[in-house]
Design an enzyme around this catalytic site. Structure first.
Site: not given
Length: 471
Positions: A156, A277, A283, A290
């Protein structure tokens, strides 16, 4: 431009129809496979005396020159010639004259395109298994490199029990090994020759289908001509297997995205597999992970697209079947690119041992072992569960972890606790206590790792042998 099939027609095809029905924009990927099939077919035509051997030799020579141009990337294709088959046949006739038209004796574009796709998918499936073998090796190597590192295990997405990092990686070894097995099994349905089925009913010429199968390396031939030209199950099976594979990659990518975040900080992904970024200079984004995660949906879409195309088709060939190729091509390229990048990402990933060591000490993932401790002292498990639940609540309210409690605090919750409790809740003890087949205990993980090495080595041998057949 007159069509090779234009004898029946009294007017030219509408330009919009030509563009709408043409497949040359994507099926040119099958050029090498189409020529391979034609070379085998014309060899059989000559051997069976269906066309003069002299003509067969001339056609073969013409096809070989076209093959050289295809490999050199100098061949151009036209929408007017619709598809890869007609483009190549037109080139052949232009180069060697009307005798080139004899190549199509005893076959149809229906069994021809099916053969092309079987050849293409057989080769590409083996290459995907090769990439899986490389990924498995990367996982095995990484598991061995970090064999002693403990990581929080989750259910979970909540801390559950500590496990060896190698154990976690070997879970994915199991998944990707099954992916390889599925694709290897799918080859049984891919490795069937449809050529000789004609348009749908076979041919009146005395062809030798087994000779062609042997020439092209097929282990068997379709027993029913209608099935041969209309079957796309082999593509559906591949797309299904590819979807499961991409789902496994997507799950792992999700974990890498989480693990590489500041909140987790378990791993550092190599700069080569991240981007920055345009506005935030601090970043470091896990874009590769992804994007692989996102591309799983693309592969699923290709599977459902073809299922939908096929769901209401009557036998045998229908133009709808032209829609079988783009999704297949896209899936092959997507899976191959994802696997190659993912293996590199795993090989270059840095595991932050110190952060993990801190993480496994600052939770209650050793609580189950504490309950088991009381059970061994004679307390029924349900009562032990309640005692430890209250003990954890006590820790939370006092800002402590189980290892921080004094023996007196333990005894306040149960008289069964003794000084050995601290050894029981030590993280390494917790991990090694699970010394059962498939468990995270160090002995079991080392055994599992050795087995994974052996299995991966065997898969590598299989890949080497099978790819050699495609040369």
């Amino acid at each position: 431009m007159s069509k090779l099939w234009g004898g029946r027609f009294t007017k030219p095809t509408d330009k919009l129809v030509e563009e709408f029905t043409a497949s040359i924009g994507f099926d040119q990927k099958l050029a090498v496979d189409d020529i391979r099939g034609s070379l085998a077919h014309v060899k059989m035509l000559g051997a069976c005396g269906i066309i003069p051997q002299e003509d067969a030799n001339k056609i073969r020579q013409g096809l070989m020159t076209i093959l050289e141009d295809v490999k050199a990337g100098t061949l151009t294709y036209t929408v007017e010639n619709e598809d890869i088959h007609m483009n190549i046949e037109k080139y052949l006739i232009d180069r060697i004259g009307p005798v080139g038209g004899k190549l199509h004796t005893g076959r149809s574009r229906n069994d021809q395109v099916a053969t092309d796709m079987h050849l293409y998918l057989r080769r590409e499936t083996k290459q995907i298994v090769a990439l899986l073998a490389d990924l498995l090796q990367a996982l095995v190597d990484t598991a061995e490199k970090y064999i002693d590192v403990v990581i929080p295990g989750y259910t979970h997405l909540q801390r559950a029990q500590p496990v060896l990092f190698a154990h976690h990686l070997l879970a994915y070894v199991g998944m990707f090994s099954r992916d390889a097995e599925r694709l290897q099994d799918a080859l049984k349905r891919i490795d069937i020759l449809p050529l000789g089925a004609g348009a749908l009913a076979g041919t009146t010429f005395p062809i030798d289908r087994k000779l062609v199968a042997k020439e092209l390396g097929f282990s068997r031939i379709y027993d029913n001509s209608m099935d041969a030209v209309s079957d796309r199950d082999f593509i559906l099976e591949f797309l299904s297997d590819a979807s499961i594979l991409m789902m496994h990659l997507s799950r792992f990518c999700e974990e890498l995205v989480l693990w590489s975040s500041t909140e987790f900080g378990f791993v550092e992904l190599d700069d080569a597999y991240c981007t920055g970024s345009s506005i935030m200079p601090q970043k470091k984004n896990p874009d590769v992970a992804e994007l692989i995660r996102g591309k799983s949906g693309r592969v699923y879409g290709n599977l459902f697209g073809l299922l939908t195309v096929l769901k209401s088709l009557p036998l045998a060939y229908n133009k709808d079947l032209q829609e079988d190729k783009e999704g297949m091509f896209d899936t092959v390229e997507t899976v191959k690119g994802s696997l190659a990048l993912f293996a590199g990402m795993i090989r270059t990933m840095e595991v932050r041992k110190e952060r993990l060591a801190k993480a496994v000490k600052e939770d209650f993932s050793n609580a189950t072992d504490l309950a088991d401790y009381l059970v061994r002292k004679g307390l029924p498990f349900r009562q032990a569960h309640e005692v430890i639940g209250k003990l954890v609540l006590y820790c939370v309210s006092h800002g402590k972890y189980l290892a921080d409690l004094t023996l007196e605090e333990y005894l306040e919750h149960s008289s069964l606790f003794e000084a050995d409790v601290y050894h029981v809740i030590d993280i390494q003890t917790v991990v090694d206590a699970r010394n059962v087949h498939g468990g995270t205990g160090s002995e079991q993980v080392k055994k599992a790792l050795e087995k994974a090495k052996e299995d991966t080595a065997r898969l590598g041998v299989w890949v080497e042998q099978e790819l050699a057949k495609e040369l």
